[in-house]
Design a protein around this motif. Sequence first.
Motif, PDB file in Angstrom:
ATOM      1  N   CYS A 211       3.330  12.291   5.164  1.00  0.00           N
ATOM      2  CA  CYS A 211       3.285  10.831   5.071  1.00  0.00           C
ATOM      3  C   CYS A 211       4.677  10.221   5.224  1.00  0.00           C
ATOM      4  CB  CYS A 211       2.678  10.408   3.734  1.00  0.00           C
ATOM      5  SG  CYS A 211       0.908  10.752   3.576  1.00  0.00           S
ATOM      6  N   LEU A 212       5.658  10.826   4.562  1.00  0.00           N
ATOM      7  CA  LEU A 212       7.015  10.285   4.639  1.00  0.00           C
ATOM      8  C   LEU A 212       7.616  10.484   6.029  1.00  0.00           C
ATOM      9  CD1 LEU A 212       8.360  11.349   1.133  1.00  0.00           C
ATOM     10  CD2 LEU A 212       7.674   9.067   1.890  1.00  0.00           C
ATOM     11  N   ASP A 213       7.275  11.583   6.680  1.00  0.00           N
ATOM     12  CA  ASP A 213       7.731  11.779   8.064  1.00  0.00           C
ATOM     13  C   ASP A 213       7.185  10.672   8.963  1.00  0.00           C
ATOM     14  OD1 ASP A 213       9.113  14.048   7.382  1.00  0.00           O
ATOM     15  OD2 ASP A 213       7.567  15.451   8.080  1.00  0.00           O
ATOM     16  N   ARG A 214       5.931  10.300   8.726  1.00  0.00           N
ATOM     17  CA  ARG A 214       5.323   9.229   9.525  1.00  0.00           C
ATOM     18  C   ARG A 214       6.044   7.905   9.275  1.00  0.00           C
ATOM     19  NH1 ARG A 214       0.772   9.727   7.638  1.00  0.00           N
ATOM     20  NH2 ARG A 214      -0.035  11.202   9.175  1.00  0.00           N
ATOM     21  N   LEU A 215       6.333   7.626   7.997  1.00  0.00           N
ATOM     22  CA  LEU A 215       7.051   6.388   7.680  1.00  0.00           C
ATOM     23  C   LEU A 215       8.453   6.396   8.279  1.00  0.00           C
ATOM     24  CD1 LEU A 215       6.106   5.697   3.934  1.00  0.00           C
ATOM     25  CD2 LEU A 215       5.092   4.726   6.004  1.00  0.00           C
ATOM     26  N   ASP A 216       9.099   7.562   8.255  1.00  0.00           N
ATOM     27  CA  ASP A 216      10.436   7.662   8.854  1.00  0.00           C
ATOM     28  C   ASP A 216      10.386   7.340  10.345  1.00  0.00           C
ATOM     29  OD1 ASP A 216      11.592   8.320   6.461  1.00  0.00           O
ATOM     30  OD2 ASP A 216      11.662  10.484   6.843  1.00  0.00           O
ATOM     31  N   ARG A 217       9.369   7.864  11.032  1.00  0.00           N
ATOM     32  CA  ARG A 217       9.249   7.604  12.468  1.00  0.00           C
ATOM     33  C   ARG A 217       9.015   6.120  12.740  1.00  0.00           C
ATOM     34  NH1 ARG A 217       6.014  12.329  12.202  1.00  0.00           N
ATOM     35  NH2 ARG A 217       4.101  11.065  12.336  1.00  0.00           N
ATOM     36  N   GLU A 218       8.308   5.480  11.820  1.00  0.00           N
ATOM     37  CA  GLU A 218       8.004   4.056  11.990  1.00  0.00           C
ATOM     38  C   GLU A 218       9.100   3.162  11.418  1.00  0.00           C
ATOM     39  OE1 GLU A 218       4.299   3.730   9.969  1.00  0.00           O
ATOM     40  OE2 GLU A 218       3.137   4.743  11.540  1.00  0.00           O
ATOM     41  N   GLY A 219      10.092   3.778  10.768  1.00  0.00           N
ATOM     42  CA  GLY A 219      11.162   3.000  10.154  1.00  0.00           C
ATOM     43  C   GLY A 219      10.688   2.172   8.980  1.00  0.00           C
ATOM     44  N   ALA A 220       9.664   2.667   8.266  1.00  0.00           N
ATOM     45  CA  ALA A 220       9.045   1.876   7.199  1.00  0.00           C
ATOM     46  C   ALA A 220       9.239   2.479   5.813  1.00  0.00           C
ATOM     47  CB  ALA A 220       7.549   1.722   7.485  1.00  0.00           C
ATOM     48  N   THR A 221      10.026   3.541   5.701  1.00  0.00           N
ATOM     49  CA  THR A 221      10.175   4.219   4.407  1.00  0.00           C
ATOM     50  C   THR A 221      10.792   3.299   3.359  1.00  0.00           C
ATOM     51  OG1 THR A 221      10.466   6.329   5.557  1.00  0.00           O
ATOM     52  CG2 THR A 221      11.126   6.242   3.246  1.00  0.00           C
ATOM     53  N   GLN A 222      11.862   2.612   3.730  1.00  0.00           N
ATOM     54  CA  GLN A 222      12.545   1.732   2.776  1.00  0.00           C
ATOM     55  C   GLN A 222      11.632   0.588   2.338  1.00  0.00           C
ATOM     56  OE1 GLN A 222      16.442   0.537   4.010  1.00  0.00           O
ATOM     57  NE2 GLN A 222      16.753  -0.863   2.289  1.00  0.00           N
ATOM     58  N   GLN A 223      10.889   0.024   3.293  1.00  0.00           N
ATOM     59  CA  GLN A 223       9.980  -1.077   2.961  1.00  0.00           C
ATOM     60  C   GLN A 223       8.881  -0.601   2.007  1.00  0.00           C
ATOM     61  OE1 GLN A 223       7.843  -2.676   6.296  1.00  0.00           O
ATOM     62  NE2 GLN A 223       6.700  -4.165   5.067  1.00  0.00           N
ATOM     63  N   ALA A 224       8.315   0.587   2.287  1.00  0.00           N
ATOM     64  CA  ALA A 224       7.246   1.118   1.438  1.00  0.00           C
ATOM     65  C   ALA A 224       7.754   1.380   0.025  1.00  0.00           C
ATOM     66  CB  ALA A 224       6.690   2.407   2.044  1.00  0.00           C
ATOM     67  N   TRP A 225       8.972   1.917  -0.087  1.00  0.00           N
ATOM     68  CA  TRP A 225       9.544   2.199  -1.405  1.00  0.00           C
ATOM     69  C   TRP A 225       9.809   0.904  -2.176  1.00  0.00           C
ATOM     70  CZ3 TRP A 225       9.751   5.822  -4.813  1.00  0.00           C
ATOM     71  CH2 TRP A 225      10.707   5.820  -5.821  1.00  0.00           C
ATOM     72  N   ALA A 226      10.323  -0.091  -1.478  1.00  0.00           N
ATOM     73  CA  ALA A 226      10.605  -1.374  -2.127  1.00  0.00           C
ATOM     74  C   ALA A 226       9.309  -2.025  -2.616  1.00  0.00           C
ATOM     75  CB  ALA A 226      11.336  -2.299  -1.160  1.00  0.00           C
TER      76      ALA A 226
END
Length: 339
Positions: A211-226
């Motif tokens: 899941c986190l790899d997918r968010l990293d590819r989409e550049g959404a990890t920071q947004q999801a964490w926030a």
Amino acid sequence: MNIRSQFEEYLRPGKPRLVIGAVCGVATLVLAAIALLIYAGVIGRTSKENAVAFNPTDRSLEGTSVYFDVVSLDTYAAHRDDHYYYLATDSEDYAIVVCMRASEEKRFADQQEYWQSQKVNTGEVSSTPKPVRIYGVASKMPDNLVDTLATSYGVSAANLTEKVGVLYIDTMTTPRDAMMTPFIVAAIVAAIFGGILLFGYFAQIKVARRCLDRLDREGATQQAWAELQNYLSTTGGSANPALTANFIVSKKEGAVIAYADIVWIYQHVMRRNFVPVSSNVVCRLRDLDFINICSQGGKGRANVINEVFSAVSARNPAAMIGYSDENVKAFDAFQRQNR
């Protein structure tokens, strides 16, 4: 610690699962080692040479190799499959219960004749036969056997137990097998239980990383964490899964999914003999991966699933909701187009 590491730590399963799984693994090895030592004859009384005189009232003998010198033997009083149960006595008229195959009776022709003369035709005179020594495993008499034997001899269960004790000799099981079996069974149970815990632990870690790899590819990890931090501070962290503005975060399954990535979401129900035994929510994603969430039971679970469906429907109107033939065909077509 960067955001990816913090997110991964949040989604990581609890350590008790890992610890208990590891303990089960160690227990499996220990139990298996004990079974092997019994098999090798290093521990336990498992041979005729180590057999001790049978005492049906001594519970400490259960599972060990014992012997008994049969002077008289009745015809069988009970049987189950090829297990036949007999009453036997020694030279001192000490009565016990013996389990053996019916074909073994021919060894005791003189002993059965003597039983007949002493217990049935009491007026007959018969010389005492030479004792026949039997070897077997001292085994606990189950209640149903006690009841059956008591009925056969027309006495109460308590009276029978008083006469023949609480153990019987099982000549059809080797002492080694009798001692090994509990350890083997326990080792198998520990291995299965520990394996399930460890598999679940590492599977959840794998899901989190996917899941986190997918968010990293989409550049959404920071947004999801926030969004997760904001959600937890607002709700107190009690809800699972967390339904943020743009993501589903399920700590119990180690999953974080963007609503926009969901193509189809439905509840999968497992049935056994047409009776539902478990269920989970399946999220089929744009990259053709799938993630299971809401696999934990509990009060209000149906409401949680409905909330998830409502959130996905509101944030991603194009997503297919629920399981139907129409949605199955539509997703099959989607897969063919995106392979």
